[in-house]
Design an enzyme around this catalytic site. Structure first.
Site, short mmCIF file in Angstrom:
data_model
loop_
_atom_site.label_atom_id
_atom_site.label_comp_id
_atom_site.label_asym_id
_atom_site.label_seq_id
_atom_site.Cartn_x
_atom_site.Cartn_y
_atom_site.Cartn_z
N ARG A 59 -67.77 125.29 61.56
CA ARG A 59 -69.03 124.63 61.21
C ARG A 59 -69.95 124.86 62.01
O ARG A 59 -69.92 124.85 63.23
CB ARG A 59 -68.63 123.20 60.86
CG ARG A 59 -67.75 122.99 59.68
CD ARG A 59 -67.54 121.42 59.42
NE ARG A 59 -66.63 121.00 58.30
CZ ARG A 59 -65.52 120.99 58.34
NH1 ARG A 59 -64.90 121.04 59.70
NH2 ARG A 59 -64.77 120.75 57.20
N LYS A 86 -65.51 117.05 62.28
CA LYS A 86 -65.77 116.39 61.06
C LYS A 86 -64.78 115.41 60.82
O LYS A 86 -64.92 114.00 60.38
CB LYS A 86 -65.93 117.44 60.03
CG LYS A 86 -66.37 116.60 58.66
CD LYS A 86 -66.58 117.37 57.44
CE LYS A 86 -66.93 116.73 56.28
NZ LYS A 86 -67.12 117.60 55.17
N HIS A 152 -73.54 127.78 56.52
CA HIS A 152 -72.43 127.37 55.96
C HIS A 152 -71.70 128.37 55.10
O HIS A 152 -70.29 128.29 54.97
CB HIS A 152 -72.39 126.11 55.18
CG HIS A 152 -71.25 125.28 54.95
ND1 HIS A 152 -70.63 124.70 55.87
CD2 HIS A 152 -70.55 125.20 53.62
CE1 HIS A 152 -69.40 124.04 55.40
NE2 HIS A 152 -69.39 124.46 54.07
N ARG A 155 -68.33 130.13 55.96
CA ARG A 155 -66.98 129.92 56.08
C ARG A 155 -66.39 130.08 54.75
O ARG A 155 -65.23 130.86 54.37
CB ARG A 155 -66.95 128.43 56.01
CG ARG A 155 -67.10 127.94 57.80
CD ARG A 155 -67.55 126.56 57.68
NE ARG A 155 -66.70 125.50 57.19
CZ ARG A 155 -65.46 125.34 57.80
NH1 ARG A 155 -65.16 125.58 58.94
NH2 ARG A 155 -64.81 124.31 57.22
N HIS A 178 -59.64 122.30 57.53
CA HIS A 178 -59.42 121.36 56.54
C HIS A 178 -58.13 120.59 56.70
O HIS A 178 -57.22 121.11 56.80
CB HIS A 178 -59.52 122.13 55.24
CG HIS A 178 -60.57 122.65 54.98
ND1 HIS A 178 -60.89 123.82 53.91
CD2 HIS A 178 -62.02 122.68 55.36
CE1 HIS A 178 -62.09 124.07 53.95
NE2 HIS A 178 -62.80 123.59 54.59
N TYR A 188 -50.46 115.51 62.50
CA TYR A 188 -51.35 116.45 62.45
C TYR A 188 -50.94 117.57 63.79
O TYR A 188 -50.83 116.78 65.06
CB TYR A 188 -52.66 116.00 62.76
CG TYR A 188 -53.55 117.07 63.03
CD1 TYR A 188 -54.19 117.72 61.82
CD2 TYR A 188 -54.47 117.25 64.12
CE1 TYR A 188 -54.90 118.88 61.96
CE2 TYR A 188 -55.44 118.44 64.23
CZ TYR A 188 -55.65 119.09 63.18
OH TYR A 188 -56.56 120.11 63.43
#
Length: 213
Positions: A59, A86, A152, A155, A178, A188
């Site tokens: 990003r 994010k 952007h 991406r 994501h 994660y």
């Protein structure tokens, strides 16, 4: 002193841009137009920033806030801490040979010495990151109004290419940082799919180099 004729050039003097509406992903022919246009739009550092954005698919805010502490050129890894992401999770970005070459050129321009130096410093205050210079360069390059394309969109361009090349969807999602909001079933892992993502990003770097050749 003789004037430098290159400084008077506008991107429209060098390349005719095809329509690109709604910030869509760029196919090869339009991506080539973008790469050519950006070779004359903005400062050398801004051009390198846009090139690195394309090569890493991060990003814009992650790129602008980066410091040299996050980068390991020997290991070809960019480790972005969670507080800058994010979703709040740390993110590992494999660096292609082309991305490493860009970073070496960046360091040569900025003469960065410290680990906490901004990767892309503000022109007025080197202790702060650059402002929204990338999108400003895109506007100057003619990517506005009916040819709308913003940073952007890099991406989406990468994602479209990676899916078409047959890379695993989950590896692509990890590369784009994501993350599923529900993490009850499994933890994660910031390095998940790293070997495939390393191959994917090198293939992407090679692809950009070919169409820009």
């Amino acid at each position: 002193m003789d004037a430098n004729p290159v400084t008077a050039l506008k991107p429209s003097d060098v390349v005719t841009l095809p329509p690109t509406r709604h910030n869509r992903a760029l196919q090869a022919n339009k991506l080539k137009h973008l790469l050519v246009a950006l070779s004359v739009a903005g400062t050398p550092l801004t051009r390198l920033a846009m090139r690195l954005l394309l090569l890493t698919s991060v990003r814009t805010v992650a790129l602008r806030g980066a410091t040299w502490r996050e980068l390991n050129l020997e290991s070809a890894i960019w480790a972005i801490p969670g507080e800058r992401m994010k979703m709040g999770h740390p993110h590992i970005v494999p660096l292609s040979a082309q991305a490493i070459e860009v970073l070496k050129n960046v360091r040569q321009i900025t003469q960065a010495k410290g680990a906490d130096d901004c990767l892309f410093p503000n022109v007025r205050d080197k202790s702060r990151p650059m402002a929204a210079t990338i999108n400003a360069a895109l506007v100057r390059a003619g990517f506005n109004q009916e040819r709308l394309f913003r940073a952007h969109g890099a991406r989406g361009t990468f994602s479209t290419w990676a899916h078409e090349e047959g890379f695993a969807p989950m590896a692509i999602e990890r590369q784009l940082a994501h993350v599923e909001r529900n993490r009850v079933s499994r933890a994660y892992n910031k390095a998940e799919f790293l070997p495939e993502r390393q191959r994917m990003m090198q293939d992407w770097g090679d692809y950009l180099q070919r169409i820009d050749g």
